[in-house]
Design a protein around this motif. Structure first.
Motif, mmCIF file in Angstrom:
data_model
loop_
_atom_site.group_PDB
_atom_site.id
_atom_site.type_symbol
_atom_site.label_atom_id
_atom_site.label_comp_id
_atom_site.label_asym_id
_atom_site.label_seq_id
_atom_site.Cartn_x
_atom_site.Cartn_y
_atom_site.Cartn_z
ATOM 1 N N GLY A 232 0.438 -1.036 -0.472
ATOM 2 C CA GLY A 232 -0.405 0.085 -0.570
ATOM 3 C C GLY A 232 0.995 1.108 0.051
ATOM 4 N N THR A 233 0.041 2.190 0.686
ATOM 5 C CA THR A 233 1.757 3.509 1.383
ATOM 6 C C THR A 233 2.207 2.548 2.281
ATOM 7 O OG1 THR A 233 -0.609 4.451 2.241
ATOM 8 C CG2 THR A 233 0.079 4.812 -0.046
ATOM 9 N N VAL A 252 14.837 7.780 2.169
ATOM 10 C CA VAL A 252 14.578 8.493 1.067
ATOM 11 C C VAL A 252 15.986 8.841 -0.082
ATOM 12 C CG1 VAL A 252 13.309 10.310 -0.465
ATOM 13 C CG2 VAL A 252 11.947 9.551 0.859
ATOM 14 N N HIS A 253 16.213 9.861 0.885
ATOM 15 C CA HIS A 253 17.757 9.824 -0.067
ATOM 16 C C HIS A 253 18.799 8.135 -0.241
ATOM 17 C CE1 HIS A 253 21.535 12.542 -0.303
ATOM 18 N NE2 HIS A 253 21.993 11.773 0.315
ATOM 19 N N HIS A 257 19.198 6.935 -6.495
ATOM 20 C CA HIS A 257 19.452 6.369 -7.038
ATOM 21 C C HIS A 257 18.785 5.510 -8.152
ATOM 22 C CE1 HIS A 257 22.734 8.074 -7.247
ATOM 23 N NE2 HIS A 257 23.566 7.207 -5.629
ATOM 24 N N VAL A 258 17.388 5.281 -7.357
ATOM 25 C CA VAL A 258 16.355 3.853 -8.505
ATOM 26 C C VAL A 258 15.094 5.089 -8.420
ATOM 27 C CG1 VAL A 258 17.218 1.816 -7.533
ATOM 28 C CG2 VAL A 258 15.549 2.778 -5.941
ATOM 29 N N ARG A 259 14.995 5.889 -8.189
ATOM 30 C CA ARG A 259 13.703 6.973 -8.329
ATOM 31 C C ARG A 259 14.445 8.342 -9.126
ATOM 32 N NH1 ARG A 259 12.269 4.691 -3.196
ATOM 33 N NH2 ARG A 259 13.177 6.905 -1.814
ATOM 34 N N PRO A 260 13.292 8.846 -9.492
ATOM 35 C CA PRO A 260 12.199 8.453 -9.703
ATOM 36 C C PRO A 260 12.314 7.101 -11.284
ATOM 37 C CG PRO A 260 12.804 10.472 -10.839
ATOM 38 C CD PRO A 260 13.699 10.013 -10.346
ATOM 39 N N ARG A 261 10.866 6.873 -11.690
ATOM 40 C CA ARG A 261 10.922 6.066 -12.505
ATOM 41 C C ARG A 261 9.659 5.688 -12.688
ATOM 42 N NH1 ARG A 261 12.913 -0.469 -12.370
ATOM 43 N NH2 ARG A 261 12.434 -0.710 -14.122
ATOM 44 N N ALA A 276 10.099 10.068 -6.558
ATOM 45 C CA ALA A 276 11.111 10.244 -5.776
ATOM 46 C C ALA A 276 11.139 10.534 -3.871
ATOM 47 C CB ALA A 276 12.068 11.701 -6.113
ATOM 48 N N ASP A 277 9.788 10.705 -4.185
ATOM 49 C CA ASP A 277 9.693 10.759 -2.220
ATOM 50 C C ASP A 277 9.039 9.804 -1.696
ATOM 51 O OD1 ASP A 277 6.879 10.009 -3.521
ATOM 52 O OD2 ASP A 277 6.042 12.758 -2.931
ATOM 53 N N GLY A 278 9.197 8.568 -2.353
ATOM 54 C CA GLY A 278 8.892 7.274 -2.122
ATOM 55 C C GLY A 278 7.449 6.838 -2.476
ATOM 56 N N SER A 279 6.486 7.800 -3.317
ATOM 57 C CA SER A 279 4.892 6.937 -3.379
ATOM 58 C C SER A 279 5.115 6.502 -4.695
ATOM 59 C CB SER A 279 4.413 8.539 -3.645
ATOM 60 O OG SER A 279 4.598 9.283 -4.459
#
Length: 299
Positions: A232-233, A252-253, A257-261, A276-279
């Motif tokens: 979920g979130t 997040v930091h 390197h794996v986001r954003p995508r 990039a924020d994990g969402s």
């Protein structure tokens, strides 16, 4: 652009109006002494990594369907928006101005950009205290107007706008982090988790009413996207829901390197956007929705 310039940092875009309301009354509906200046940057770019003061840059963005001459005029007028916020020493606030040219004939989109360098965006050292991003958001009542340096014995007249002075650095860093967290919590659908990161002037009370039962669930819908398991979130919800902004930003930091995508995930069956924020936003058709409707059936 900022990620390429600062590869060892994370870049977050923060809505300026919301962030500034933690310290200033911007409109007639806000309680407090009003900022008598109607222009403001649309966003702040926060360039940060854990344990260091961030670089904060006001952004002013405009667009047109005309030509480069119009973009030049827009960049000139955008400076009035960026200059509404002053950070640190006089005339040392960095800024980025953009004018996007979108041709109506289907031609190439052009982005015109201007940069103003300056040391004021680096929010250090804090005069009063070190920032604590896990502390509850604090609604300050900063005096409006920007204060030029004193020349001899004469103090110049203040300039209209918002001035983030050295004594405000820790508070402003906290406000930027909480504003970002509130936006992410609003994305998850939890009003109370959103409210804990906002001050009253930023709209905290709007999110403190009754919540739908689904919003208060443990949010445990599990899916595997790009080989990574997301629940979920929950991968961002648990930290920010309890106010642990420091740990959230560290995670997040570490995975920057794996986001954003943004691409199509065949196993999922639709487009997936990992921010990039994990969402994560993943879309796909419900079972049976990919079939053509029968003649005469309702659409």
């Amino acid at each position: 652009m900022l990620r390429s310039r600062f590869p060892d940092h994370t870049v977050t875009i923060v809505p300026a109006d919301t962030a500034l309301r933690a310290g200033w009354a911007l409109t007639s509906g806000d309680k407090g002494e009003k900022v008598r200046y109607r222009y403001r940057p649309q966003y702040f770019a926060e360039v940060w990594r854990p344990g260091e003061p961030p670089l904060t840059i006001p952004l002013a963005c405009k667009g047109n369907h005309s030509d480069s001459a119009t973009s030049a005029e827009q960049l000139a007028s955008a400076s009035a928006h960026a200059e509404a916020v002053h950070m640190g020493p006089w005339n040392e606030t960095p800024g980025l101005l953009f004018s996007t040219q979108l041709p109506t004939d289907g031609g190439t989109m052009t982005v015109h950009a201007l940069q103003a360098p300056g040391s004021g965006g680096r929010l250090s050292p804090a005069e009063v205290r070190e920032p604590n991003l896990n502390a509850p958001p604090f609604q300050a009542n900063a005096m409006p107007d920007i204060h030029p340096p004193t020349e001899g014995l004469v103090a110049p007249e203040p300039v209209r706008g918002c001035h983030v002075q050295a004594k405000d650095y820790a508070w402003f860093q906290e406000s930027l982090a909480h504003t970002t967290a509130a936006g992410l919590m609003a994305f998850t659908g939890s009003g109370h988790a959103t409210a804990r990161h906002l001050t009253d002037r930023q709209g905290r009370k709007r999110f403190t009413g009754p919540e739908h039962a689904a919003d208060m669930s443990i949010q445990d819908a599990a899916h595997t996207l790009f080989g990574n398991k997301y629940v979920g979130t929950d991968h961002v919800f648990r930290l920010l829901a309890r106010g642990d902004v420091e740990e959230y930003r560290a995670l997040v930091h570490a995975s920057r390197h794996v986001r954003p995508r943004l691409t199509f995930d065949k196993n999922w069956g639709g487009p997936v956007s990992v921010h990039a924020d994990g969402s994560v936003l993943a879309l796909r058709l419900l079972p049976g929705q990919d079939k053509e409707p029968r003649p005469g059936s309702a659409r």
